[in-house]
Design a protein around this motif. Structure first.
Motif, PDB file in Angstrom:
ATOM      1  N   TYR A  66     -16.287  -3.690 -17.295  1.00 36.20           N
ATOM      2  CA  TYR A  66     -16.510  -3.206 -15.926  1.00 36.20           C
ATOM      3  C   TYR A  66     -17.197  -1.845 -16.003  1.00 36.20           C
ATOM      4  N   TYR A  67     -18.071  -1.589 -15.023  1.00 34.84           N
ATOM      5  CA  TYR A  67     -18.963  -0.432 -15.174  1.00 34.84           C
ATOM      6  C   TYR A  67     -18.248   0.903 -15.298  1.00 34.84           C
ATOM      7  N   ILE A  68     -17.004   0.974 -14.746  1.00 34.29           N
ATOM      8  CA  ILE A  68     -16.312   2.259 -14.792  1.00 34.29           C
ATOM      9  C   ILE A  68     -15.815   2.579 -16.203  1.00 34.29           C
ATOM     10  N   GLY A  69     -15.467   1.531 -16.942  1.00 33.82           N
ATOM     11  CA  GLY A  69     -15.048   1.736 -18.334  1.00 33.82           C
ATOM     12  C   GLY A  69     -13.648   2.354 -18.440  1.00 33.82           C
ATOM     13  N   TYR A  70     -12.741   1.919 -17.578  1.00 32.39           N
ATOM     14  CA  TYR A  70     -11.387   2.497 -17.547  1.00 32.39           C
ATOM     15  C   TYR A  70     -10.602   2.106 -18.804  1.00 32.39           C
ATOM     16  N   ASN A  71     -10.467   0.751 -18.993  1.00 29.20           N
ATOM     17  CA  ASN A  71      -9.860   0.223 -20.211  1.00 29.20           C
ATOM     18  C   ASN A  71      -8.549   0.890 -20.633  1.00 29.20           C
ATOM     19  N   ASN A  72      -7.561   0.813 -19.763  1.00 28.65           N
ATOM     20  CA  ASN A  72      -6.249   1.394 -20.044  1.00 28.65           C
ATOM     21  C   ASN A  72      -5.248   0.257 -20.269  1.00 28.65           C
ATOM     22  N   GLU A  73      -4.718   0.185 -21.488  1.00 31.13           N
ATOM     23  CA  GLU A  73      -3.794  -0.913 -21.830  1.00 31.13           C
ATOM     24  C   GLU A  73      -2.598  -0.956 -20.886  1.00 31.13           C
ATOM     25  N   ALA A  74      -2.080   0.196 -20.558  1.00 30.67           N
ATOM     26  CA  ALA A  74      -0.901   0.266 -19.695  1.00 30.67           C
ATOM     27  C   ALA A  74      -1.202  -0.396 -18.355  1.00 30.67           C
ATOM     28  N   PHE A  75      -2.413  -0.089 -17.806  1.00 25.87           N
ATOM     29  CA  PHE A  75      -2.762  -0.664 -16.519  1.00 25.87           C
ATOM     30  C   PHE A  75      -2.955  -2.174 -16.630  1.00 25.87           C
ATOM     31  N   ASN A  76      -3.605  -2.593 -17.712  1.00 26.15           N
ATOM     32  CA  ASN A  76      -3.830  -4.030 -17.892  1.00 26.15           C
ATOM     33  C   ASN A  76      -2.503  -4.782 -17.917  1.00 26.15           C
ATOM     34  N   ALA A  77      -1.547  -4.220 -18.627  1.00 25.36           N
ATOM     35  CA  ALA A  77      -0.235  -4.856 -18.718  1.00 25.36           C
ATOM     36  C   ALA A  77       0.414  -4.905 -17.347  1.00 25.36           C
ATOM     37  N   LEU A  78       0.325  -3.814 -16.646  1.00 27.38           N
ATOM     38  CA  LEU A  78       0.906  -3.747 -15.315  1.00 27.38           C
ATOM     39  C   LEU A  78       0.293  -4.812 -14.408  1.00 27.38           C
TER      40      LEU A  78
ATOM     41  N   GLN B  99      -1.087   1.610  -7.989  1.00 27.24           N
ATOM     42  CA  GLN B  99      -1.874   2.568  -7.216  1.00 27.24           C
ATOM     43  C   GLN B  99      -1.635   3.981  -7.716  1.00 27.24           C
ATOM     44  N   ARG B 100      -0.370   4.288  -7.986  1.00 30.93           N
ATOM     45  CA  ARG B 100      -0.058   5.631  -8.462  1.00 30.93           C
ATOM     46  C   ARG B 100      -0.693   5.890  -9.815  1.00 30.93           C
ATOM     47  N   MET B 101      -0.726   4.843 -10.652  1.00 29.05           N
ATOM     48  CA  MET B 101      -1.310   5.022 -11.984  1.00 29.05           C
ATOM     49  C   MET B 101      -2.803   5.343 -11.849  1.00 29.05           C
TER      50      MET B 101
ATOM     51  N   TYR C 183       0.818  -1.202   0.000  1.00 28.64           N
ATOM     52  CA  TYR C 183       0.000   0.000   0.000  1.00 28.64           C
ATOM     53  C   TYR C 183       0.853   1.253   0.000  1.00 28.64           C
ATOM     54  N   VAL C 184       0.530   2.195  -0.848  1.00 29.89           N
ATOM     55  CA  VAL C 184       1.184   3.499  -0.781  1.00 29.89           C
ATOM     56  C   VAL C 184       0.119   4.565  -0.637  1.00 29.89           C
ATOM     57  N   ASP C 185       0.457   5.618   0.058  1.00 23.16           N
ATOM     58  CA  ASP C 185      -0.513   6.697   0.261  1.00 23.16           C
ATOM     59  C   ASP C 185      -0.536   7.605  -0.956  1.00 23.16           C
ATOM     60  N   THR C 186      -1.644   7.598  -1.670  1.00 27.74           N
ATOM     61  CA  THR C 186      -1.734   8.419  -2.877  1.00 27.74           C
ATOM     62  C   THR C 186      -2.756   9.525  -2.697  1.00 27.74           C
ATOM     63  N   THR C 187      -3.123   9.784  -1.458  1.00 28.70           N
ATOM     64  CA  THR C 187      -4.168  10.810  -1.267  1.00 28.70           C
ATOM     65  C   THR C 187      -3.687  12.194  -1.658  1.00 28.70           C
ATOM     66  N   GLY C 188      -2.348  12.361  -1.744  1.00 29.92           N
ATOM     67  CA  GLY C 188      -1.847  13.682  -2.099  1.00 29.92           C
ATOM     68  C   GLY C 188      -1.839  13.940  -3.599  1.00 29.92           C
ATOM     69  N   VAL C 189      -2.136  12.922  -4.390  1.00 31.53           N
ATOM     70  CA  VAL C 189      -2.045  13.105  -5.844  1.00 31.53           C
ATOM     71  C   VAL C 189      -3.086  14.101  -6.346  1.00 31.53           C
ATOM     72  N   ASN C 190      -4.292  13.935  -5.834  1.00 28.36           N
ATOM     73  CA  ASN C 190      -5.339  14.878  -6.229  1.00 28.36           C
ATOM     74  C   ASN C 190      -5.927  15.526  -4.973  1.00 28.36           C
ATOM     75  N   PRO C 191      -5.260  16.504  -4.412  1.00 23.48           N
ATOM     76  CA  PRO C 191      -5.743  17.062  -3.145  1.00 23.48           C
ATOM     77  C   PRO C 191      -6.987  17.920  -3.358  1.00 23.48           C
ATOM     78  N   TYR C 192      -7.653  18.195  -2.246  1.00 23.73           N
ATOM     79  CA  TYR C 192      -8.851  19.043  -2.281  1.00 23.73           C
ATOM     80  C   TYR C 192      -8.440  20.453  -2.635  1.00 23.73           C
ATOM     81  N   ASP C 193      -8.918  20.987  -3.725  1.00 25.13           N
ATOM     82  CA  ASP C 193      -8.536  22.332  -4.179  1.00 25.13           C
ATOM     83  C   ASP C 193      -9.589  22.854  -5.155  1.00 25.13           C
ATOM     84  N   PRO C 194     -10.628  23.459  -4.659  1.00 24.27           N
ATOM     85  CA  PRO C 194     -11.733  23.890  -5.524  1.00 24.27           C
ATOM     86  C   PRO C 194     -11.288  24.848  -6.628  1.00 24.27           C
ATOM     87  N   GLU C 195     -10.315  25.703  -6.304  1.00 27.06           N
ATOM     88  CA  GLU C 195      -9.878  26.661  -7.324  1.00 27.06           C
ATOM     89  C   GLU C 195      -9.276  25.922  -8.506  1.00 27.06           C
TER      90      GLU C 195
END
Ligand SMILES: Nc1ncnc2c1ncn2[C@@H]1O[C@H](COP(=O)(O)OP(=O)(O)OP(=O)(O)O)[C@@H](O)[C@H]1O
Ligand SMILES: Nc1ncnc2c1ncn2[C@@H]1O[C@H](COP(=O)(O)OP(=O)(O)OP(=O)(O)O)[C@@H](O)[C@H]1O
Ligand SMILES: [Mg+2]
Ligand SMILES: [Mg+2]
Lengths: 316, 334, 337, 474, 297
Positions: free
Chosen positions: D396-408, D429-431, D295-307
């Motif tokens: 899958y309902y989200i419809g991500y379908n990213n080849e890079a992720f599938n390979a990973l 996780q980071r991806m 597990y890695v903490d990725t909560t900082g990747v997209n922080p809360y920032d309305p602006e």
């Protein structure tokens, strides 16, 4: 059998047929395939199809309707999609709760309402009348589910006299069962009783204005005697009509109240079954509720004939 | 002159089905009218008397074409009211209007007097209320009310005044015939007289005809040129009031006359024979009055008497009319 | 002679009744006084709303609770005004009975007629159910209800108006009361049936030696059925006296007006009826002084000043009018008009 | 106390049947797992696995073949013996074409199940499966008895310490102690009644009025009042679940990563956790939970920032207001969370129109693999551990379908070495975080409230289950 | 020839039934009318006020300040999302009135039309309409709302339709009953004698005469609609978030019953006040509009 009763029987049957048609059509339009729901999200398409066939959901509408009606007539309601058990037994299990609940609520309603209604009418415009009638005004205005919540707060949580909800079944003794239905029954009854008390009061007052009441007084009967022997029976006619109608409200009320007290009754079964797309259960439950309402009103109509000699019953 | 009579009623019959009581028996029937023939000439008035339930109101409703008869015809000025088109009937209604018994029930409490009185006009001529104003005021004046009363509501008037309003409503189309079903029986004695006088005045002034229904013989006597006595849906005697009341030819008429209490000193009590009340639904072969008739014989029980002439302009349906006429006259108030 | 009987059966003195009407409190009955001996019959005439029924109900003690009854009502010397309801109940239906105007509504639709007729017997005479039933059948028979035995268990709706009125009469007579009050017992009925009912009442009254108060708006009914009469107008008695006397010498302009306004059988067609102008006033807006002053042709200023006293115009014949001199003279024309 | 050997437990949802091998509902496992049915392995409170019906097991180095040694002398409730044939039957039944097992894909990945003798089962997996012992400890791996399997839905037969006593549909299930259990003396409770109470207030009322002795996974709403009440114990456990705002990549403009990032930037996880689950949650940044391998903490990747969110939307050429549908299934976290998400999105110019749906509708409209995927946003909690694989599935309902992720992902599952797997999992996780695949919100915590005197109730709940064999009264 | 004018004219016009006082003069002295009217106006005013002003935004979520007790800033405190209770109550009145008006509107337009039709046509038409209404009675609002919600999804429209449908049979019966009574009156016979057809009689005579009965019933139906709406919202079948609604507030509050019982009290009381107001108003109107009862007082 008198024509009066026969006519009522015919309309009763017609109403039931109409109800079954509407229920069937409305529920058939529900989105969300029952088979899909049962199989879960990851099921393969042909597994779902196989289940659809197994449940008979691929048949044409008319065929399914007739099959349902045929089943109803012979008492075979089919199997629940979800529980896999027979719908009849499922409903029977729930009726064990809902019917006593409705009866208790109706008994409380009628007792409270008639007492209050007759008392206030007999004491027209006196302090007691004004007081009780103000209470009924408030009673009518209370949403029953809110009242239920307040009752739980008081009796189950603060005082711990009664259970907050749930139903322990009748096996552990009648008293325990009655105890767990007491709060729900009271919360259902209070609002209805308030309405019925007002109806009773005005019906009694109405009859008290009739000429024959004066005749009875002229014979030397006291006010009390006149009330009991001449007025009440006449006043029962409008009271009974309203009682019949209240029964429908009461059943509707159980759907809400069973949710407040998490009682495993018919209302909750409908609610849950719709969420589970257990259509066969929903359909039969709704039909059952509708039938109960229609039959109660039928019984009220026939009772009139017994109470009121003006309606012909000689060869009933 | 063989002018067409104003009102010509032929063989009028009306039956009502009673509610079915049992599956296995046919529903009962009330023979409310049982073959009534009557004519009213223009300008003359017909009074109809009879006991309760004898079919008087039914007759009025049929004459007013408010119901279709089971059989028979009602012709007004030669037009059969049940044959003409609905539209024509509506236009014909200008010629005959009605006044009802209950002055409290016959005026719509939510409408102004102006609207009530103008009602027959709005049907005939559309809803142009402005031009009606003058005519309504005139009609009100004719019945002794003020034009200023137009904007008031019925509850602001007394019973007698209401009956005047009802008469004004009937008058506004200048009809030739007014059917009045017990127009004064709900009024107090002192007010009743006012209305009766008014009706008489109007008749004289406009040459109206009345079909006046009442159970009070004196009222009919006061206002009518001809009187018909009804019993169980039939006319049992008909004639000018003076003939009828002085030399009645039917025992029922006689019973009616004898039953009228006399308001005078030393009246004393007169005995009347106790009488059974006949049934309307049972179809008997003989005279329907036979059960109450003191003169009835075997013939009466077997044959239905037809209405026949017993004097000049005097008809009676009784086998023993002559015997009845021979009785000493029933004391008449003087 | 009459004086020998110490107390009359009924002695009503300065009876007044105040009522709450929709237009405020009003005096529905004022200063009514009369006595009634055993076996005597008294008639009460007057137009709608003049207080006839209120007078009768006050004798029965059946006015609404809000009514204020003043004066005295003595039955056999015992005061009835102000009597507790429980005590009154012992009299009603037992010593005083009443027959009401509307036979169609006076009976309880839910009870058999037998039950209703037997009710006073069971209550006042403590009859057993079987006894009371037997008696009820006898009574129904007596009032001329055909086939009483078979129909005793029928319900009111199965009877005609005339038959129902007979049933109410049977009910009123069940305990052989001393006083019978008949409040317009025939107004709702046909002339022929009216005759029968009046005959029946008269027979029964005679047969049982009862006193009767008969109320009617029909002068004819009064003329034929009672020994003494009172004419009411606006809550007061305007004329009273022996029936024959009153009809012979009508003293009050109102009585005369009433008489003249009736259409008479056999009167020549084309004659006009003599009307009384105006309408019967509402209780709440009675004129001051004589209640009839607004409609009276003989009215003078004095009439409006105060309620006129009863004036004796003949043996036991009283008229509440200060212009009896004129009115009695005018009357001459009445019968010939 | 008279209660000494019986307990009443509350549960939110009623199971639709009692066969955990043919339906997915977690409620089934909560009643049956380790109580009625047993599995080869047992998943413990801390997430480790220990022997249950299997006494021991070994894995081949490539993690493709596992050999289980079964416990001897075990019987089913109906008297039939437990042996390798029952295991083989159970697993093959789960893999059959008509199977409706939740983990059907796991069992279908078994190349073969061999039974060299009555006490040995050898499972060959098509690809390397490092987690097999853990996976077989789930309810879907319950061992059933061949003859009674068909009727397990209503008359369950297993090897566990409890048997079904009574089932009042809609109300309660009673489990009674099975006298012939192999270790019967260790089982303290002879009767367990499970009552179904879905309404939070009713749950609290039932506890407060002593109608119920324990309530695992009680609604977070009502927990606060019990914390200070000396009559109760409050246990807060972690979970492997991930509550997310799923974004439908199939819809424009949600296919634009900038729009998705804008949505993430608009959401204040802290406020959401407080508002939707009364603070019972740990923020997460991807489809993976703290405490899991790598597990890695990725909560900082997209922080809360309305602006920033507004800026991103402008960049993406979206004209405000952007109208999106937000479909909410029934659980409180979704319904309450939905209102908060909608309010937060509104602040950056996204109008999320809330539509409350029943599970049936949610499944068919939103989730069904072959369904219409008719939604823009939805909130849901994925409770299954280790389900990154779902994101590789094309429908899958989200419809991500990213080849890079599938390979990973392929690389992850075919790497037996734990250290390298750890690193690869971090990359995955980071991806997911960078791609803003979904708005990952939090890992829920599951509070359990029990009577103070009731002992042995688990705090941590790695999966849905209640192990009554450990429960006892003080 | 004697002119009609010689007929003596009645005395000055006497007012018979209704006292001379105007409706409002009587109304303002009627206790239930005044109390009921004030409460109803209060609810209406809240709804209108909420359109232009609320102390806080009813949509503004502020988790940090959730479940605050009453204070100067939040007069009744905040809910579990930190929303201001007063603002929610005010805005909730809006939903309540909206649902009530439309549902009663549906019930009225269908119910009154059917009722009038039944009493104007009688015979088979009447029979069919009345059986239809009996049959609709068998489906209480909650039941049809559940079914409709299952088909069309829960929401304000669904609940309005369900409540509206449930109102129809009551109004049909009432309309037909009172219209039949009017049809039996003599003035209708008079209108027929004047040549008016059933349609004109219905519009010109029947409808105006049953209007006051309908007005009274509408207040009662409105109260019932409010209760039904609250029950449906409480079950999650009515008004959907973020639209404020009293029923949903109650539902929300119920989960917090033990922590913040007052949260359940406010919306419940709001519903009770609205319903009480309408019922009292109805009672008052019944007395004021029905001269028969007015006389009794
Ligand atoms: N619509 C109807 N249906 C059935 N029976 C009816 C109907 N109208 C009248 N009758 C019956 O027909 C008979 C004649 O009634 P009608 O009203 O004409 O009598 P009437 O002479 O006017 O009596 P009254 O003097 O009481 O007004 C009565 O027996 C009545 O019950
Ligand atoms: N209970 C009551 N409350 C108020 N006013 C009443 C009541 N009963 C009667 N009145 C009024 O008292 C007056 C006299 O009424 P009463 O009934 O005695 O008249 P009546 O002479 O019997 O008339 P009718 O011939 O119409 O029966 C009327 O104006 C009436 O409106
Ligand atoms: Mg008539
Ligand atoms: Mg009277």
């Amino acid at each position: 059998m008198s024509v009066f009763v026969l006519r009522r029987v015919v309309t009763l049957l017609a109403t039931l047929v109409g109800a079954s048609l509407i229920i069937f059509l409305v529920l058939d339009a529900l989105p969300g395939n029952a088979a899909q729901m049962l199989m879960g999200a990851d099921a393969s398409a042909d597994a779902v199809r196989a289940l659809t066939v197994k449940l008979g959901l691929d048949q044409p509408l008319a065929v399914r309707y007739l099959q349902w009606i045929k089943g109803l007539l012979v008492g075979d309601l089919g199997n629940s999609y979800v529980y896999g058990t027979s719908v009849a037994s499922l409903i029977a299990e729930r009726l064990v709760l809902t019917v006593p609940l409705a009866i208790m609520a109706m008994t409380i309603t009628v007792t409270l309402a008639l007492t209050a209604g007759i008392y206030t009418a007999a004491n027209h415009n006196r302090l007691g009348d004004v007081g009780v009638m103000s209470l009924t005004q408030i009673g009518i205005a209370l949403p029953n589910f809110w009242f239920a919540v307040l009752l739980v707060l008081l009796f189950a949580v603060r005082l711990q006299w009664l259970s907050a909800g749930g139903f322990s079944g009748w096996e552990d003794g009648i008293w325990l069962g009655v105890k767990s239905l007491l709060l729900p029954a009271i919360s259902l009854a209070v609002v209805q009783a308030a309405i019925l008390a007002r109806v009773t009061r005005s019906a009694v007052l109405e009859v008290l204005r009739e000429d024959f009441v004066r005749t009875a007084r002229a014979k030397g009967l006291g006010k009390r005697e006149v009330l009991w022997s001449h007025v009440l029976r006449n006043a029962m006619i409008p009271v009974m009509t309203v009682m019949g109608l209240q029964f429908a409200n009461l059943l509707a009320g159980t759907i809400v109240i069973e949710n407040v007290f998490y009682l495993p009754g018919l209302g909750r079964l409908i609610f849950q079954s719709i969420a589970n797309r257990d259509l066969i259960v929903v359909r039969n439950c709704v039909m059952l509720l509708a039938t109960m309402v229609v039959i109660v009103n039928f019984v009220v109509d026939v009772l009139y004939a017994f109470i009121d000699p003006r309606i012909k019953v000689h060869d009933l | 002159m063989t002018a067409v009579p104003l009102l010509d009623v032929k063989d009028l019959e009306q039956r009502y089905a009673l509610p079915r009581e049992s599956l296995f028996r046919p529903p009962g029937q009330v023979r409310a009218l049982n073959g009534v023939n009557v004519q009213v000439a223009a300008g003359r008035s017909l009074g109809i008397v009879g006991e309760s339930g004898s079919g008087k109101s039914t007759f009025a409703r049929l004459v007013m074409a408010l119901e279709r008869p089971t059989s028979g015809q009602v012709a007004l000025l030669g037009r059969d009211l049940n044959r003409i088109s609905a539209d024509e009937l509506r236009r014909t209604r200008r010629d005959f209007q009605m006044v009802f018994q209950d002055p409290y029930g016959s005026l719509d409490p939510r409408q102004t007097i102006a609207r009530i009185v103008a009602e027959p006009l709005t049907v005939l001529e559309g809803a142009d209320r402005a031009t009606f104003g003058e005519r309504v005021a005139a009609a009100l004046r004719q019945v002794g009310l003020r034009g200023a009363d137009m904007e008031k509501y019925p509850h602001e008037f007394s019973g007698g005044q209401r009956q005047r309003i009802a008469i004004a409503r009937a008058l506004i189309t200048q009809p030739k015939l007014i059917v009045a079903d017990e127009p004064v029986s709900a009024l107090d004695v002192s007010v009743q007289a006012q209305v009766l006088n008014l009706m008489q005045d109007l008749q004289e002034q406009f040459g109206l005809s009345y079909v006046l229904i009442s159970h009070d013989l004196a009222v009919v006597d006061y206002l009518c040129d001809e009187v018909a006595v009804m019993y169980l849906g039939r006319i049992v005697e008909q004639g000018r009031p003076e003939d009828l009341f002085e030399h009645c030819a039917h025992p029922y008429t006689r019973a009616l006359l004898e039953a009228v209490p006399r308001a005078r000193a030393g009246g004393g009590r007169r005995r009347r024979g106790s009488q059974a009340i006949a049934s309307q639904s049972a179809a008997t072969t003989g005279c329907p009055y036979v059960v109450r008739c003191p003169l009835a014989d075997q013939h009466c029980r077997e044959a239905l008497p037809a209405l026949r002439k017993v004097g000049e302009g005097h008809l009676a349906a009784c086998h023993r009319a002559e015997a009845v006429m021979a009785l000493p006259p029933a004391a008449v108030e003087g | 002679m009459g004086e020998r009987q110490a107390v009359p059966l009924l002695d009503v003195d300065s009876l007044g009744v105040g009522l709450n009407t929709s237009r405020g409190p009003a005096q529905a009955v004022r200063d009514v006084r009369f006595t009634l001996k055993r076996g005597e019959t008294l008639g009460l005439v007057g137009e709608s709303g003049c207080g006839k029924s209120v007078t009768a109900l006050s004798l029965m003690g059946l006015l609404p609770d809000s009514a204020v009854v003043t004066g005295s009502i003595k039955l056999d010397g015992d005061e009835l005004a102000g009597l507790a309801d429980a005590d009154y109940c012992k009299l009603r239906g037992n010593r005083i009975s009443m027959i009401f105007q509307e036979p169609m509504t006076a009976l309880n639709p839910m009870h058999t007629i037998g039950h209703q007729v037997a009710e006073p017997l069971r209550r006042h005479k403590n009859y057993s159910a079987a006894q009371a039933r037997k008696e009820a059948i006898a009574l129904l028979d007596r009032v001329g209800l055909p086939d009483a035995i078979r129909r005793v268990d029928a319900y009111p709706h199965q009877f005609s108006g005339g038959q129902r009125q007979r049933i109410t009469i049977a009910m009123a007579l069940a305990c052989e009361p001393d006083l019978l009050i008949a409040d317009e017992p025939t107004t709702a009925l046909d002339v022929t049936i009216q005759g029968q009912i009046l005959d029946l009442i008269a027979d029964l009254v005679e047969e049982r030696g009862m006193s009767m108060i008969l109320i009617s708006h029909d002068l004819g009914v009064i003329a034929e059925n009672v020994q003494r009469m009172m004419v009411m107008y606006g809550g007061i008695v305007v004329e009273s006296g022996p029936t024959d006397e009153v009809f012979r010498r009508m003293g009050h302009p109102y009585t005369q007006g009433l008489f003249r306004a009736r259409p008479k059988l056999g009167a020549r067609k084309g004659t006009r009826l003599k009307t009384i102008a105006g309408t019967v006033p509402e209780l709440a807006d009675l004129p001051s002084g004589c209640a009839f002053s607004d409609r009276c042709q003989l009215v003078i200023d004095q009439c409006r000043a105060a309620l006129p006293p009863m004036i004796d115009v003949g043996p036991g014949h009283f008229v509440r009018c200060i212009r009896t001199d004129v009115s009695l003279a005018e009357r001459v024309g009445v019968l010939t008009a | 106390q008279s209660k000494k050997d019986s307990v009443v437990m509350g549960m939110t949802l009623e199971p639709p049947g009692l066969d955990p091998t043919n339906a997915a509902a977690a409620a089934i496992a909560e009643v049956t797992l380790y109580n009625i049915y047993e599995t080869l392995t047992k998943i413990n409170e801390d997430g480790t696995t220990s022997p249950l019906l299997a006494e021991s097991w070994t894995a081949s180095p490539d993690l493709k073949t596992y050999t289980f040694k079964l416990r001897k002398g075990v019987k089913f409730h109906n008297g039939e013996p437990f042996n390798s044939a029952a295991v083989k039957f159970s697993f093959e039944r789960n893999a059959a074409a008509t199977s409706t097992n939740k983990d059907k894909s796991l069992f279908q990945a078994f190349e073969k199940v061999e039974t060299p003798d009555a006490d040995t089962v050898v499972i060959a997996v098509k690809h390397s499966e490092p987690n097999l012992p853990f996976l077989l400890g789930q309810a879907s791996g319950s061992i059933v008895e061949p003859k009674s399997a068909a009727t397990n839905v209503t008359q369950p037969v297993g090897t566990g310490p409890y048997q079904l006593g009574a089932w009042a549909k809609g109300s309660s299930i009673t489990l009674t102690k099975w006298a012939d259990y192999r270790n019967a003396s260790a089982i303290k409770l002879s009767k367990v009644t499970i009552r179904f109470i879905s309404d939070p207030a009713a749950q609290a009322a039932a506890l407060l009025s002593n109608d119920v002795d324990a309530f695992p996974r009680i609604a977070t709403r009502v927990v606060a009042q019990f914390k200070s009440d000396p009559r109760f114990t409050v246990l807060i456990g972690g979970s492997r679940a991930k509550t997310i705002v799923a974004i439908n990549h199939r819809k424009k403009p949600l296919d634009d990563v900038r729009v998705r990032r804008a949505i993430l930037a608009a959401i204040d996880r802290k406020a959401l956790i407080d508002g939707a689950v009364e603070g019972f949650g740990t923020p997460i940044g991807s489809f993976y939970t703290p405490g899991s391998l790598g597990y890695v903490d990725t909560t900082g990747v997209n922080p809360y920032d309305p602006e920033k969110a507004k800026k991103l939307l402008t960049e993406a050429g979206v004209t405000a207001p952007l109208e999106l549908s937000l479909k909410l299934p029934p659980p409180p976290y979704a319904r309450q969370g939905g209102e908060i998400v909608a309010a937060q999105l509104a602040k950056v110019g996204i109008v999320a129109k809330i539509e409350n749906v029943e599970w049936a509708q949610w499944l068919s409209q939103v989730f069904a693999p072959n369904g219409p995927h008719n939604f823009d946003l939805t909130i849901v909690s994925h409770v299954e551990p280790f389900d990154l694989v779902k994101l590789t599935e094309p429908d899958y309902y989200i419809g991500y379908n990213n080849e890079a992720f599938n390979a990973l992902y392929k690389q992850i599952v075919s790497t037996p070495d734990e250290a390298s797997r750890t690193k690869l999992l971090g990359d995955a996780q980071r991806m997911l975080a960078t791609d803003a695949v979904s708005a990952y919100l939090f890992q829920p915590q599951w509070p359990t409230i029990t009577n103070k005197k009731l002992k042995g109730v688990w705090k941590e709940v790695p999966q849905f289950e209640n192990d009554f064999s450990a429960w006892s009264w003080e | 020839m004697s002119a009609p004018l010689t007929t003596p004219i009645d005395a000055p016009i006497a007012t018979r039934r209704l006292p001379a006082r105007t409706f409002w003069a009587r109304a303002l002295r009627h206790r239930s009318f005044v109390l009921g009217g004030s409460l109803s106006l209060l609810v209406l005013a809240s709804a209108l006020l909420s359109l232009v002003w609320t102390p806080w935004s009813p949509y503004e979520i502020d988790i940090a300040s959730k479940l605050r007790p009453p204070s100067a800033a939040h007069w009744l405190g905040t809910d579990s999302f930190g929303r201001d209770i007063v603002s929610l109550l005010l805005a909730g009145a809006r939903s309540t009135i909206l649902v009530g008006v439309i549902a009663v509107g549906i019930g009225l337009s269908f119910g009154v039309t059917l009722g009038l039709l039944a009493s104007a046509r009688r015979g088979w038409t009447e029979e069919i309409i009345m059986r239809f209404s009996d049959f609709t009675f068998a489906f209480p609002a909650v039941l049809s709302a559940i079914m409709l919600a299952a088909v069309f999804g829960p929401g304000m429209v669904t609940s309005i339709v369900a409540i509206g449908i449930f109102q129809i049979p009551t109004l049909t019966r009432l309309t037909r009953g009172s219209a039949n009574a009017i049809w039996a009156r003599e003035f209708v016979l008079a209108a027929r004698a004047a040549g008016k057809g059933a349609f004109r009689i219905t519009i010109e005579h029947v409808l105006p005469n049953i209007l006051s009965i309908l007005i009274v019933q509408v207040t009662i139906q409105f109260a019932l609609a409010i209760l039904a709406e609250a029950a449906l919202s409480y079950l999650g079948l009515g008004t959907q978030p973020p639209q404020p609604s009293w029923g949903r507030m109650l539902n929300d509050a119920q989960t917090l019953l033990f922590q913040s019982p007052m949260l359940a009290v406010y919306p419940g009381a709001a519903i009770a006040i609205a319903v009480l107001g309408l019922n009292l108003l109805g009672d008052g109107l019944r007395d004021l509009l029905d001269p028969r009862l007015a006389r009794e007082r």
